[in-house]
Motif scaffolding. Structure first.
Motif, PDB file in Angstrom:
ATOM      1  N   ALA A   1       0.859  -1.216   0.113  1.00  0.00           N
ATOM      2  CA  ALA A   1      -0.122   0.019   0.027  1.00  0.00           C
ATOM      3  C   ALA A   1       0.800   1.294   0.042  1.00  0.00           C
ATOM      4  O   ALA A   1       0.650   2.193  -0.757  1.00  0.00           O
ATOM      5  CB  ALA A   1      -0.925  -0.211   1.317  1.00  0.00           C
ATOM      6  N   HIS A   2       1.770   1.089   0.800  1.00  0.00           N
ATOM      7  CA  HIS A   2       3.123   2.340   0.820  1.00  0.00           C
ATOM      8  C   HIS A   2       3.330   2.591  -0.542  1.00  0.00           C
ATOM      9  O   HIS A   2       3.518   3.748  -0.888  1.00  0.00           O
ATOM     10  CB  HIS A   2       3.906   1.953   1.986  1.00  0.00           C
ATOM     11  CG  HIS A   2       5.070   3.044   2.137  1.00  0.00           C
ATOM     12  ND1 HIS A   2       4.673   4.301   2.546  1.00  0.00           N
ATOM     13  CD2 HIS A   2       6.482   3.163   2.021  1.00  0.00           C
ATOM     14  CE1 HIS A   2       5.740   5.068   2.674  1.00  0.00           C
ATOM     15  NE2 HIS A   2       6.777   4.255   2.151  1.00  0.00           N
ATOM     16  N   VAL A   3       3.969   1.496  -1.273  1.00  0.00           N
ATOM     17  CA  VAL A   3       4.578   1.661  -2.492  1.00  0.00           C
ATOM     18  C   VAL A   3       3.699   2.171  -3.424  1.00  0.00           C
ATOM     19  O   VAL A   3       3.669   3.108  -4.368  1.00  0.00           O
ATOM     20  CB  VAL A   3       5.264   0.346  -3.032  1.00  0.00           C
ATOM     21  CG1 VAL A   3       5.699   0.246  -4.425  1.00  0.00           C
ATOM     22  CG2 VAL A   3       6.577  -0.169  -1.989  1.00  0.00           C
ATOM     23  N   ILE A   4       2.338   1.554  -3.428  1.00  0.00           N
ATOM     24  CA  ILE A   4       1.522   2.212  -4.466  1.00  0.00           C
ATOM     25  C   ILE A   4       1.235   3.756  -4.112  1.00  0.00           C
ATOM     26  O   ILE A   4       1.151   4.425  -5.247  1.00  0.00           O
ATOM     27  CB  ILE A   4       0.202   1.566  -4.213  1.00  0.00           C
ATOM     28  CG1 ILE A   4       0.242  -0.006  -4.751  1.00  0.00           C
ATOM     29  CG2 ILE A   4      -1.182   2.299  -4.798  1.00  0.00           C
ATOM     30  CD1 ILE A   4      -0.969  -0.893  -4.335  1.00  0.00           C
ATOM     31  N   GLU A   5       0.984   4.220  -2.993  1.00  0.00           N
ATOM     32  CA  GLU A   5       0.714   5.645  -2.572  1.00  0.00           C
ATOM     33  C   GLU A   5       1.978   6.456  -3.346  1.00  0.00           C
ATOM     34  O   GLU A   5       1.791   7.708  -3.685  1.00  0.00           O
ATOM     35  CB  GLU A   5       0.387   5.871  -1.261  1.00  0.00           C
ATOM     36  CG  GLU A   5      -0.829   5.101  -0.977  1.00  0.00           C
ATOM     37  CD  GLU A   5      -1.841   5.132  -1.985  1.00  0.00           C
ATOM     38  OE1 GLU A   5      -2.196   6.378  -2.508  1.00  0.00           O
ATOM     39  OE2 GLU A   5      -2.651   4.115  -2.438  1.00  0.00           O
TER      40      GLU A   5
ATOM     41  N   ALA B   1       4.112   5.736  -5.585  1.00  0.00           N
ATOM     42  CA  ALA B   1       3.782   5.620  -7.046  1.00  0.00           C
ATOM     43  C   ALA B   1       3.092   6.630  -7.719  1.00  0.00           C
ATOM     44  O   ALA B   1       3.309   7.301  -8.582  1.00  0.00           O
ATOM     45  CB  ALA B   1       3.696   4.284  -7.445  1.00  0.00           C
ATOM     46  N   ARG B   2       1.732   6.571  -6.748  1.00  0.00           N
ATOM     47  CA  ARG B   2       0.673   7.622  -7.269  1.00  0.00           C
ATOM     48  C   ARG B   2       1.066   8.915  -7.024  1.00  0.00           C
ATOM     49  O   ARG B   2       0.993   9.848  -8.175  1.00  0.00           O
ATOM     50  CB  ARG B   2      -0.430   7.160  -6.412  1.00  0.00           C
ATOM     51  CG  ARG B   2      -1.681   8.045  -6.703  1.00  0.00           C
ATOM     52  CD  ARG B   2      -2.737   7.973  -5.973  1.00  0.00           C
ATOM     53  NE  ARG B   2      -3.043   6.679  -5.424  1.00  0.00           N
ATOM     54  CZ  ARG B   2      -3.926   5.957  -5.677  1.00  0.00           C
ATOM     55  NH1 ARG B   2      -4.479   6.041  -6.957  1.00  0.00           N
ATOM     56  NH2 ARG B   2      -4.192   4.577  -5.092  1.00  0.00           N
ATOM     57  N   ARG B   3       2.040   9.188  -5.988  1.00  0.00           N
ATOM     58  CA  ARG B   3       2.366  10.666  -5.902  1.00  0.00           C
ATOM     59  C   ARG B   3       3.429  11.147  -6.687  1.00  0.00           C
ATOM     60  O   ARG B   3       3.626  12.206  -7.256  1.00  0.00           O
ATOM     61  CB  ARG B   3       2.880  10.725  -4.273  1.00  0.00           C
ATOM     62  CG  ARG B   3       2.885  12.294  -3.746  1.00  0.00           C
ATOM     63  CD  ARG B   3       3.476  12.166  -2.391  1.00  0.00           C
ATOM     64  NE  ARG B   3       2.896  11.131  -1.523  1.00  0.00           N
ATOM     65  CZ  ARG B   3       3.504  10.935  -0.307  1.00  0.00           C
ATOM     66  NH1 ARG B   3       4.730  11.459   0.010  1.00  0.00           N
ATOM     67  NH2 ARG B   3       2.959  10.211   0.502  1.00  0.00           N
TER      68      ARG B   3
ATOM     69  N   ALA C   1      -5.158   0.147  -8.068  1.00  0.00           N
ATOM     70  CA  ALA C   1      -4.099   1.025  -8.284  1.00  0.00           C
ATOM     71  C   ALA C   1      -3.980   1.206  -9.813  1.00  0.00           C
ATOM     72  O   ALA C   1      -3.826   2.408 -10.484  1.00  0.00           O
ATOM     73  CB  ALA C   1      -2.863   0.899  -7.530  1.00  0.00           C
ATOM     74  N   ARG C   2      -3.679   0.141 -10.314  1.00  0.00           N
ATOM     75  CA  ARG C   2      -3.708   0.176 -11.729  1.00  0.00           C
ATOM     76  C   ARG C   2      -4.762   0.840 -12.620  1.00  0.00           C
ATOM     77  O   ARG C   2      -4.556   1.311 -13.579  1.00  0.00           O
ATOM     78  CB  ARG C   2      -3.403  -1.239 -12.181  1.00  0.00           C
ATOM     79  CG  ARG C   2      -2.633  -1.624 -13.465  1.00  0.00           C
ATOM     80  CD  ARG C   2      -2.408  -3.094 -13.887  1.00  0.00           C
ATOM     81  NE  ARG C   2      -1.412  -3.701 -13.261  1.00  0.00           N
ATOM     82  CZ  ARG C   2      -1.124  -4.962 -12.941  1.00  0.00           C
ATOM     83  NH1 ARG C   2      -2.016  -5.712 -13.400  1.00  0.00           N
ATOM     84  NH2 ARG C   2      -0.070  -5.437 -12.283  1.00  0.00           N
TER      85      ARG C   2
ATOM     86  N   ARG D   1       1.282   3.464 -12.179  1.00  0.00           N
ATOM     87  CA  ARG D   1       2.313   2.390 -13.079  1.00  0.00           C
ATOM     88  C   ARG D   1       2.766   1.200 -12.322  1.00  0.00           C
ATOM     89  O   ARG D   1       3.936   1.571 -11.706  1.00  0.00           O
ATOM     90  CB  ARG D   1       3.092   3.278 -13.832  1.00  0.00           C
ATOM     91  CG  ARG D   1       2.609   4.232 -14.748  1.00  0.00           C
ATOM     92  CD  ARG D   1       3.358   4.838 -15.743  1.00  0.00           C
ATOM     93  NE  ARG D   1       4.649   5.765 -15.159  1.00  0.00           N
ATOM     94  CZ  ARG D   1       5.397   6.105 -15.981  1.00  0.00           C
ATOM     95  NH1 ARG D   1       5.819   5.716 -17.154  1.00  0.00           N
ATOM     96  NH2 ARG D   1       6.549   6.754 -15.420  1.00  0.00           N
ATOM     97  N   ILE D   2       2.278   0.330 -12.101  1.00  0.00           N
ATOM     98  CA  ILE D   2       2.614  -0.945 -11.117  1.00  0.00           C
ATOM     99  C   ILE D   2       2.523  -2.205 -11.910  1.00  0.00           C
ATOM    100  O   ILE D   2       1.566  -2.526 -12.561  1.00  0.00           O
ATOM    101  CB  ILE D   2       1.926  -0.739  -9.902  1.00  0.00           C
ATOM    102  CG1 ILE D   2       2.479  -1.862  -8.634  1.00  0.00           C
ATOM    103  CG2 ILE D   2       0.274  -0.914 -10.098  1.00  0.00           C
ATOM    104  CD1 ILE D   2       1.984  -1.465  -7.241  1.00  0.00           C
ATOM    105  N   THR D   3       3.510  -2.863 -11.736  1.00  0.00           N
ATOM    106  CA  THR D   3       3.493  -4.427 -12.078  1.00  0.00           C
ATOM    107  C   THR D   3       3.851  -5.099 -10.980  1.00  0.00           C
ATOM    108  O   THR D   3       4.326  -4.783 -10.018  1.00  0.00           O
ATOM    109  CB  THR D   3       4.483  -4.703 -13.291  1.00  0.00           C
ATOM    110  OG1 THR D   3       5.817  -4.103 -12.828  1.00  0.00           O
ATOM    111  CG2 THR D   3       4.089  -3.911 -14.640  1.00  0.00           C
ATOM    112  N   VAL D   4       3.740  -6.554 -10.971  1.00  0.00           N
ATOM    113  CA  VAL D   4       4.072  -7.436 -10.005  1.00  0.00           C
ATOM    114  C   VAL D   4       4.161  -8.770 -10.433  1.00  0.00           C
ATOM    115  O   VAL D   4       3.915  -9.046 -11.515  1.00  0.00           O
ATOM    116  CB  VAL D   4       2.657  -7.376  -8.946  1.00  0.00           C
ATOM    117  CG1 VAL D   4       1.594  -8.062  -9.764  1.00  0.00           C
ATOM    118  CG2 VAL D   4       2.822  -8.351  -7.835  1.00  0.00           C
TER     119      VAL D   4
END
Ligand SMILES: [Zn+2]
Length: 446
Positions: free
Chosen positions: A221-225, A227-229, A251-252, A257-260
């Motif tokens: 969740a932290h990485v997503i936010e 990346a969003r910011r 998020a996607r 811009r996130i891959t997993v």
């Protein structure tokens, strides 16, 4: 069409369009023709696959710890790339830690390349590392050809590769955004783990409690936010907690811009079946319950999870504490580079997935994430990196017959489906007893 160097004729070829009978023409190491099986083509060499064989794109394993130089007794470039070739993997991307020096500046990358030179049986690329204090080195590493940057949010397991504090991660993402580089993250939250009961002794259940899903969920969740910011591209490494899938999906959908990726061991094993003291199964984040494994399979099926890569992270048998089976003290890392394809295929076919899905998870998408636009697919213009695979032949995994350096793997004794009969690298068959022919790749070069 001008004469080809090499022509494959196979009843089963995996392309983006699915599986079909095809002839694949190769010139100068590049695929130049994808034609019907009996197309009128001439070549210097013709390889006709058996009726029990499938031609797959060579796998791209973007998560391999070669540990060389510095911890060469754990693994090395020759042994790792032999194992890769024997497992149908024709490109690996090496992680920046566990080798000494870690790949955290351009000088260290030069050391790594000098070490790998002349030892690579498959193509090798390199990730850089983002650690406290090296913000100003990132651009130089990027310009020197690393594929992106790895960071940890908690202790990495080795002292020379410390984690980033939240503010440091934000700074690194802002920096990488400036030249559109990729940040790949080991996402477990240190505070959750600090407050979990510590792992001690031979109980797998206790080890699992020491690395709860919540640690992964919070870190993702932290990485997503961030990346969003910041707008930076991010990639979540070795996802184990399936709880994180809905937030990655949402998020996607929002444009983050996130891959997993996930790994063969999370898709194969379950916590319930891991015996007391069976430390070859220890990795971080840990292998979780069977229900979690099935949720990860659903995440692959619906496209939330992009890639399946090995996270091959070997060490010596001593460091696995095979004598005491202490999960608290054993090195966390699973050795599996040579077995990833049969491991995933064994489980995939049981769940009704065709080889086209496996090829996408293990070749096409990892190549895209790593920026290797000329690899990972059987298509005109792509490099002739290929794997000849017999999907219905089974074998019993034997750690003493694997090519990686130390004979330890949790797959030992397991019956797997699918035998790699040959690997081809840029139109030449890989001979792991001959001279190595792999190239050291810069980002975007292949
Ligand atoms: Zn790793």
């Amino acid at each position: 069409m001008a004469r080809l160097d090499l022509l494959f004729r196979a009843r089963r070829v995996v392309t983006d369009a699915g599986e079909a009978a095809r002839s694949i023409g190769v010139r100068d190491g590049t695929i130049v023709a994808v034609e019907p099986l009996e197309a009128d083509l001439a070549a210097a060499e013709v390889v006709r696959l058996g009726d029990d064989e499938v031609l797959l794109p060579g796998l791209v394993d973007s998560h391999v710890h070669v540990n060389d130089p510095g911890r060469t007794e754990w693994e090395g470039f020759a042994s790792a790339t032999r194992a890769a070739a024997a497992g149908g993997v024709t490109t690996i991307v090496d992680m920046p830690l566990n080798s000494v020096p870690p790949t955290t500046d351009a000088a260290a990358l030069r050391v790594k390349r000098a070490t790998a030179r002349g030892q690579a049986y498959v193509d090798v690329g390199f990730w850089g590392g983002a650690v406290p204090g090296n913000l100003r080195e990132l651009r130089g590493l990027h310009d020197a050809g690393v594929f992106g940057f790895k960071s940890f949010l908690l202790h990495s397991g080795v002292p020379e590769f410390p984690p980033l504090e939240p503010a440091e991660l934000a700074d690194a993402l802002r920096e990488l955004r400036a030249f559109d580089a990729l940040m790949i993250v080991h996402a477990e939250d240190p505070h959750v783990i600090d407050h979990a009961p510590p792992a001690r002794g031979a109980s797998y259940r206790d080890f699992l409690r020491s690395r709860p899903r919540g640690a992964e969920n919070l870190a993702v969740a932290h990485v997503i936010e961030l990346a969003r910011r910041t707008g930076c591209r991010v990639h979540i490494l070795h996802l184990s907690s399936s709880d994180a899938l809905p937030m990655i999906r949402s998020a996607r959908d929002d444009g983050v811009r996130i891959t997993v990726e996930t790994c063969p061991h999370y898709l194969t094993f379950s916590a319930e079946e891991i015996a007391e003291g069976a430390t070859p199964f220890k990795c971080c984040p840990p292998i979780r319950e069977a229900a979690n494994r099935e949720s990860l399979w659903r995440g692959l099926a619906d496209g939330t999870i992009d890639c399946v890569v090995s996270d091959h992270s070997p060490c010596t048998p001593e460091l696995k504490r095979l004598d005491t089976g202490d999960f608290g003290l054993a090195w966390g890392g699973i050795a599996s580079l040579q077995l990833g394809l049969p491991a995933v295929w064994t489980e995939a076919r049981r769940r009704g997935h065709p080889l086209t899905d496996v090829a996408r998870w293990m070749a096409g998408r990892p190549a895209q994430v790593a920026g290797l636009s000329g690899k990972g697919r059987i298509a005109p213009g792509h490099q002739a990196d290929l794997c000849v695979f017999a999907p219905d032949e089974t074998f019993v995994a034997d750690q003493d017959r694997l090519h990686h350096r130390n004979p330890v793997t949790p797959y030992h004794g397991r019956t797997l489906a699918g035998v790699v009969r040959a690997s081809w690298l840029r139109g030449e068959r890989v001979d792991i007893d001959g001279p190595p022919r792999g190239r050291l790749l810069n980002r975007g070069e292949a």
